[in-house]
Design a protein around this motif. Structure first.
Motif, short mmCIF file in Angstrom:
data_model
loop_
_atom_site.label_atom_id
_atom_site.label_comp_id
_atom_site.label_asym_id
_atom_site.label_seq_id
_atom_site.Cartn_x
_atom_site.Cartn_y
_atom_site.Cartn_z
N ASN A 1 4.38 -8.55 -8.74
CA ASN A 1 5.16 -7.70 -9.65
C ASN A 1 5.52 -6.31 -9.13
N ILE A 2 4.84 -5.82 -8.11
CA ILE A 2 4.99 -4.40 -7.79
C ILE A 2 6.38 -4.06 -7.26
N ALA A 3 7.08 -5.04 -6.72
CA ALA A 3 8.45 -4.77 -6.25
C ALA A 3 9.34 -4.32 -7.39
N ALA A 4 9.09 -4.82 -8.61
CA ALA A 4 9.90 -4.42 -9.76
C ALA A 4 9.71 -2.95 -10.09
N PHE A 5 8.60 -2.36 -9.65
CA PHE A 5 8.32 -0.94 -9.86
C PHE A 5 8.71 -0.10 -8.66
N GLY A 6 9.39 -0.72 -7.70
CA GLY A 6 9.81 -0.01 -6.50
C GLY A 6 8.81 -0.04 -5.38
N GLY A 7 7.75 -0.83 -5.51
CA GLY A 7 6.71 -0.90 -4.49
C GLY A 7 6.93 -2.03 -3.50
N ASP A 8 6.27 -1.91 -2.37
CA ASP A 8 6.36 -2.93 -1.31
C ASP A 8 5.05 -3.72 -1.29
N PRO A 9 5.07 -5.00 -1.67
CA PRO A 9 3.83 -5.78 -1.67
C PRO A 9 3.22 -5.96 -0.29
N LYS A 10 3.98 -5.66 0.75
CA LYS A 10 3.45 -5.78 2.11
C LYS A 10 2.78 -4.48 2.56
N GLN A 11 2.87 -3.44 1.74
CA GLN A 11 2.26 -2.15 2.09
C GLN A 11 1.32 -1.69 0.98
N VAL A 12 0.34 -2.51 0.66
CA VAL A 12 -0.64 -2.19 -0.38
C VAL A 12 -1.91 -1.67 0.27
N THR A 13 -2.36 -0.52 -0.17
CA THR A 13 -3.66 0.04 0.24
C THR A 13 -4.59 -0.05 -0.96
N ILE A 14 -5.78 -0.60 -0.76
CA ILE A 14 -6.79 -0.58 -1.81
C ILE A 14 -7.78 0.53 -1.51
N ALA A 15 -8.24 1.20 -2.56
CA ALA A 15 -9.12 2.35 -2.39
C ALA A 15 -10.06 2.45 -3.57
N GLY A 16 -11.14 3.21 -3.38
CA GLY A 16 -12.07 3.45 -4.47
C GLY A 16 -13.22 4.32 -4.01
N GLU A 17 -13.99 4.81 -4.99
CA GLU A 17 -15.14 5.66 -4.72
C GLU A 17 -16.38 5.06 -5.35
N SER A 18 -17.53 5.15 -4.67
CA SER A 18 -18.81 4.65 -5.17
C SER A 18 -18.70 3.15 -5.43
N ALA A 19 -18.90 2.69 -6.67
CA ALA A 19 -18.73 1.26 -6.95
C ALA A 19 -17.31 0.81 -6.62
N GLY A 20 -16.35 1.71 -6.75
CA GLY A 20 -14.98 1.37 -6.35
C GLY A 20 -14.86 1.17 -4.86
N SER A 21 -15.58 1.97 -4.08
CA SER A 21 -15.61 1.80 -2.63
C SER A 21 -16.34 0.51 -2.25
N MET A 22 -17.45 0.24 -2.93
CA MET A 22 -18.12 -1.04 -2.73
C MET A 22 -17.16 -2.19 -3.02
N SER A 23 -16.34 -2.01 -4.05
CA SER A 23 -15.37 -3.04 -4.41
C SER A 23 -14.35 -3.26 -3.30
N VAL A 24 -13.91 -2.18 -2.66
CA VAL A 24 -12.97 -2.31 -1.55
C VAL A 24 -13.59 -3.14 -0.43
N SER A 25 -14.84 -2.84 -0.08
CA SER A 25 -15.49 -3.62 0.97
C SER A 25 -15.68 -5.07 0.55
N ALA A 26 -15.94 -5.28 -0.75
CA ALA A 26 -16.10 -6.65 -1.26
C ALA A 26 -14.79 -7.42 -1.15
N GLN A 27 -13.68 -6.78 -1.52
CA GLN A 27 -12.39 -7.45 -1.43
C GLN A 27 -12.02 -7.73 0.04
N MET A 28 -12.44 -6.84 0.94
CA MET A 28 -12.21 -7.10 2.36
C MET A 28 -12.99 -8.31 2.84
N ALA A 29 -14.17 -8.54 2.25
CA ALA A 29 -15.03 -9.63 2.70
C ALA A 29 -14.69 -10.96 2.05
#
Length: 546
Positions: free
Chosen positions: A206-234
């Motif tokens: 859906n993000i293209a409809a908002f002007g975003g590029d689905p091929k250029q998505v960065t995921i980010a977070g802090e603390s449990a959010g940062s743990m979540s980023v590493s989890a999604q990478m794994a």
């Protein structure tokens, strides 16, 4: 709710996680009228004074209620009339644990799977870079509506910003033998991570409809959010859904936070159900959400940790990185100079050499001398910093270092490492008697409680408002021109990385890759420095292998 209603909900067929994103792609949209056509139906948002378009409370999965409690996220029911997206949806079920959390969401509810989008685009054809941010809070608290995560400032820098809600605590991480049995994947737990993965699939669709590029998505977070980023990478479910990653203080590699073996997590779930008199999964699902939530706050209740479920995690995250099976994406990662205070190590004891030595002997036994060498303190004056360093490393910095180290070794992409060292300024006069909690671990203090000593470094979570350009949303601190300068520097690095995979750019001190042996120290004077902390983390590695 009557039992026959629960029986009907339980009969809802389970759809694999890969099916939540439908094949239909949303068409391009004219955003000037705040109208967007998503794959599920049309939305109407609002425009901020800055001109940024905001879409709040957008459902990315079906409400996980009734028979969908403790199931992986299911597809949203489509709608045809225009749906208002001007107000944050409800936040996930949680107790009021952390004093620094302020919410703009519509209350607390199991019906919480909503996301929020801020975009500077005028049409759906602009292909702007995208930031998807996961909140912190120890997997028990937090929300995408928190002002410190607001996406407007990043959107003003040409980025489509997204914040995502995910299930927490018992609702997000309960494992149980009956849940494992009913799952087509023979897995249970990790529903919060599966929510995040579903949101990433929504973004791809859906993000293209908002002007975003689905091929250029960065995921980010802090603390449990940062743990979540590493989890999604794994996770094999998510690792192809983004192009870059940012982690602020936390990872799932070599951490005491899990994941725990499925059988162990199942027994924790059984014990919890038994404590509530629920002898079956049906009885557990029939309990009111508020009753479940309040039960988790009782002393002695086990923590519901991420689980090695064989589905979201097919192996331990560290093993996934060792095998080079993680997302092979550029990583910007770091932690703060005072993730924990020395009191977390010494308790009520004064920071003296004698007390420090006693603590090291208690913690490390025959390895106490090695600990003293890695975290040296030969005078009382040096103990406070040494104990602060050790407490922070044990809490969260070591696991974050391990993530950076493994991605550097096996990820095949650049890694940029920082140490955030800017202490927060003094509180505003009206907030002088209040206590600001930490997103990862400090409960709000009563106004008449003894005040903690002022932080000498950057405490856990302190960098969030700086990195996302949201100092103005935090009224607790008397921000100075130096703070605004640091915020501009850090946010610019983040924005550059989100756009290109490289944080460097004009007007910024050069940030070398971690492979150079250097780390970027972020403060009023930001500069790259040789990494002098490696012996500390090698000591931690040695202790991990014992």
């Amino acid at each position: 709710m009557k039992l026959f209603v629960f029986a009907a909900l339980l009969a809802v067929p389970l759809v694999p996680a890969t099916a939540i994103a439908q094949t239909k792609t949303a068409p391009a949209t004219d955003l000037t009228r705040n109208r967007v056509q998503t794959a599920n139906g049309p939305l109407e948002g609002a425009t901020a004074a800055s001109g940024i378009h905001e879409f709040k409370g957008v459902p990315f999965a079906a409400p996980p209620i009734g028979g969908l409690r403790w199931r992986e996220p299911q597809p949203v029911k489509n709608w045809t009339t225009v749906r208002s997206a001007k107000q944050f949806g409800p936040r996930a079920m949680q107790l009021p644990l952390f004093g620094d959390m302020n919410f703009r969401s519509d209350g607390v509810s199991e019906d919480c799977l909503y996301l929020n989008v801020w975009t500077p685009a005028k049409t759906g054809r602009e292909k702007l870079p995208v930031l998807v941010y996961f909140y912190g809070g120890g997997f028990v608290a937090g929300d995408g509506s928190e002002p410190r995560y607001d996406g407007e400032s990043m959107a003003r820098r040409g980025i489509v910003a997204v914040t995502v809600n995910y299930r927490l605590g018992v609702f997000g991480f309960l494992a149980h033998p009956e849940l494992t049995k009913e799952s087509p994947h023979h897995a249970s737990g990790n529903y919060g991570f599966l929510d995040q993965s579903a949101a990433l699939r929504w973004v791809q669709q859906n993000i293209a409809a908002f002007g975003g590029d689905p091929k250029q998505v960065t995921i980010a977070g802090e603390s449990a959010g940062s743990m979540s980023v590493s989890a999604q990478m794994a996770s094999p479910l998510s690792k192809a859904l983004f192009a870059r990653a940012i982690g602020e203080s936390g990872s799932m590699l070599n951490t005491s936070f899990g994941p725990v073996p499925l059988a162990e997590a199942e027994q924790t779930g059984v014990a919890f159900a038994t404590s509530l008199g629920a002898g079956s999964l049906a009885a557990l699902r029939a309990l009111p959400a508020q009753q479940l939530l309040e039960a988790t706050g009782k002393p002695g209740t086990a923590r519901f940790a991420p689980t090695l479920d064989g589905y979201f995690f097919t192996k331990m995250p560290t093993a996934t990185f060792v095998a080079s099976e993680q997302a092979r994406v550029p990583l910007l990662v770091g932690w703060n100079s005072q993730e924990m205070g020395y009191q977390a190590l010494l308790g009520q004891d004064q920071p003296t050499v004698a007390n420090y030595t006693k603590t090291l002997q208690k913690l490390y036994g025959d390895q106490a001398a090695a600990a003293q060498k890695a975290y040296p303190a030969t005078t009382d004056a040096e103990v406070e910093q040494a104990a602060t360093d050790l407490a922070g490393d044990r809490f969260i910095a070591y696991s974050t270092w391990k993530w950076a180290e493994m991605q550097q070794q096996t990820g095949g992409q650049p890694v940029y490492r920082y140490l955030y060292a800017r202490p927060r300024p003094a509180m505003t006069p009206e907030m002088g008697n209040a206590t600001a909690g930490l997103a990862g671990g400090v409960v709000k203090q009563a106004a008449d409680a003894p005040k903690a000593p002022p932080a000498k470094g950057a405490v856990h979570s302190a960098e969030i408002e700086y990195a996302l350009g949201n100092l103005s949303t935090n009224k607790v601190y008397a921000w100075t021109p130096d703070d605004r300068q640091v915020s501009n520097t850090l946010q610019t690095y983040f924005a550059n990385f989100i756009k290109t995979g490289n944080p460097n750019g004009a007007g910024l001190p050069t940030w070398p890759q971690a492979s150079s042996g250097q780390v970027l120290r972020i403060d009023v004077k930001t500069q790259a420095e040789p990494d002098k902390t490696r012996p500390r983390y090698l000591f931690m590695e040695q202790q991990r292998s014992r």
